[in-house]
Design an enzyme around this catalytic site. Structure first.
Site, PDB file in Angstrom:
ATOM      1  N   SER A  20      36.079  41.638  41.903  1.00 35.38           N
ATOM      2  CA  SER A  20      34.923  40.776  42.165  1.00 35.38           C
ATOM      3  C   SER A  20      35.050  39.867  43.376  1.00 35.38           C
ATOM      4  CB  SER A  20      34.616  39.931  40.926  1.00 35.38           C
ATOM      5  OG  SER A  20      33.965  40.713  39.950  1.00 35.38           O
ATOM      6  N   LYS A  38      32.327  40.198  45.953  1.00 35.60           N
ATOM      7  CA  LYS A  38      31.073  39.443  45.933  1.00 35.60           C
ATOM      8  C   LYS A  38      30.991  38.458  47.095  1.00 35.60           C
ATOM      9  CE  LYS A  38      30.178  39.792  40.945  1.00 35.60           C
ATOM     10  NZ  LYS A  38      31.292  40.681  40.560  1.00 35.60           N
ATOM     11  N   SER A  49      30.715  35.225  38.309  1.00 34.20           N
ATOM     12  CA  SER A  49      30.997  36.594  38.736  1.00 34.20           C
ATOM     13  C   SER A  49      29.938  37.557  38.186  1.00 34.20           C
ATOM     14  CB  SER A  49      32.400  37.025  38.284  1.00 34.20           C
ATOM     15  OG  SER A  49      32.883  38.055  39.114  1.00 34.20           O
TER      16      SER A  49
END
Length: 505
Positions: free
Chosen positions: A141, A144, A336
């Site tokens: 993640s 991102k 997240s």
């Protein structure tokens, strides 16, 4: 009424007044000779003067103790640092000092066989320490961050996405048009949720008003998801991602990121720890919720729901808008949120003139980062980092952090301010992820994006060291045995705390 006697004098020493119908007597003040009054006043003055003299005799010693504030004619002391131990001229850590601080932690961190570490000065971009910094690794993640920066750069922090209702292709028909708002909710969320999203309930109320103004209380309803194209799941995504509550099928129309309550209804409360299976038909579920809200507002929906692209020249009946992009980026980074990430990546694709699909979004994000000077060390197939096919080098993540923190790119700042904070906020708060126990020297001074898959642990962000310097960092490890993922995450957190603990000279 009491009448007076001759000459206006009272007839006796008592006067009577009527109070609520009964007589009440008041004794009149007796008349005193003028001489008596004068003598009394004189004695009072003598007493006052005597007492004043006695008190005054005691005051000089006490007055000498008073320290009346005065303005100094010259500075008496130089200003010290705002925080103890922090100086504005503290030197940057040395590579040798950083290696010494990190090596001991690395040896016991339980990291996987593929590891990359980098520490930078985000102000200058200078690399202060590197170990496998160019190695292409699964980012999980932390990917991102790429979506956040690309979206903020091309769309701007004030961008909003609209969900609309338009007239349909036949009389008496309307179309619910998805605008790719990943924060859209069905009903009102709790007032404590931030940011407050747009809701289908509000959209239905506005639509009902518009229909009644046209003299209509029944319609046929369709829904339009044509803004996005391509498959609903990205390359490398197993169907278990939906059943384990990590993500829902990506579509331009959905509510609550596909999260469901135990009864199967949309979960309007934002709950990142809801790992129940998500909706397998998010667009259809959103349309069904909208129909129910219309019915509650007195509009009867005829027939079955169906998908239909809104006519090109359809008239808009009502619309609701998302929170600003800056708030959505913070929402995505703190918890997240995979659905928000994938929607934002597609919005980048639309702005860049590419298909709003997984491949188009990945290409668009990569292109935008390239235009910002980040051309090497990135290979994406989605916008969230869920795919095991994504690859990013630690040096790119660290430079991305430096770019977002730079005063040269103020539009990117929400990618920094939206990051989790160790011990307090988002996935760095206790119980929110495998990184939730990051404490000690890092408590409150590490601000970073977390990432983890079954064999991957990553962390990228900013930290204040003990001398007050702000450092950028990216720590990544792949190939961790699944049973040791928690240990690896704890080790990476310990490395971030090691940066906070030392001046690293």
């Amino acid at each position: 009424m009491v009448d007076s006697g001759p000459g206006g004098e009272l007839p006796d020493r008592e006067s009577k007044h009527l109070v609520k119908g009964r007589a009440v007597a008041n004794r009149a003040w007796p008349t005193r000779p003028l001489a008596t009054v004068v003598i009394a006043l004189a004695l009072l003055n003598v007493f006052t003067l005597g007492a004043g003299a006695a008190v005054a005799s005691l005051m000089p010693a006490q007055l000498a103790k008073w320290n009346v504030a005065r303005v100094a004619g010259r500075p008496l002391s130089a200003a010290g640092p705002v925080l103890p131990g922090v100086t504005a001229t503290a030197p940057l850590p040395t590579s040798r000092g950083l290696a010494a601080a990190l090596s001991g932690v690395m040896s016991s961190a339980g990291l996987g066989p593929q590891t990359g570490l980098v520490v930078t000065d985000p102000a200058s971009g200078r690399v202060l320490y590197a170990n496998g910094a160019a190695t292409m690794l699964q980012p999980a993640s932390t990917a991102k961050l790429t979506t956040a920066v690309a979206a903020l750069d091309v769309l701007g922090p004030d961008a909003r996405f609209s969900t609309r209702v338009t007239t349909g292709g036949t009389p008496g028909s309307i179309v619910l048009v998805g605008g790719g708002d990943p924060t859209l909710a069905a009903g009102p969320p709790p007032a404590s949720d931030y940011p407050q999203p747009a809701t289908l309930k509000a959209l239905a109320a506005a639509t009902a008003r518009a229909l009644r103004a046209r003299g209509r209380d029944s319609v046929r309803l369709s829904y339009d998801t044509s803004l996005f194209t391509g498959p609903a799941l990205a390359p490398g995504w197993p169907a278990a991602y939906v059943s384990t509550g990590n993500v829902t099928a990506i579509t331009a129309l959905e509510v609550d990121q596909g999260r469901l309550t135990p009864s199967g209804a949309p979960q309007d409360a934002d709950d990142p720890l809801n790992f129940r299976p998500r909706s397998t038909d998010p667009a259809g579920q959103a349309a069904a919720a909208f129909r129910a809200f219309l019915a509650a507002d007195g509009i009867h929906v005829l027939g079955q729901l169906g998908q239909q692209t809104a006519p090109r020249r359809a008239r808009s009946l009502a619309a609701v808008s998302s929170p600003p992009l800056s708030a959505m980026v913070g929402w995505m980074l703190r918890e997240s949120n995979n659905v928000i990430a994938e929607n934002l990546a597609r919005q980048v694709a639309l702005r860049e003139g590419k298909p709003a699909s997984f491949s188009g979004a990945a290409a668009a994000v990569t292109h935008v980062l390239g235009s910002l000077g980040l051309r090497r060390g990135i290979h994406l197939v989605d916008g969230s980092g869920l795919s095991p096919q994504d690859r990013i080098a630690p040096i790119l993540l660290a430079r991305l952090i430096g770019l977002a923190a730079s005063s040269r790119h103020p539009q990117l700042r929400p990618a920094i301010t939206g990051l989790p904070v160790a011990g307090f906020l988002g996935t760095l708060a206790p119980g929110q992820s495998v990184f939730g126990d990051l404490g000690g020297p890092g408590l409150g001074v590490v601000r970073a994006k977390t990432g983890n898959l079954s064999t991957v642990a990553t962390l990228a962000g900013l930290v204040y060291d003990s001398s007050g310097q702000v450092l950028g960092f990216a720590f990544m490890t792949n190939g961790v045995p699944a049973a040791k993922l928690g240990q690896a995450a704890k080790g990476i957190g310990a490395m971030a705390s090691a940066l906070a603990r030392c001046g690293c000279r």
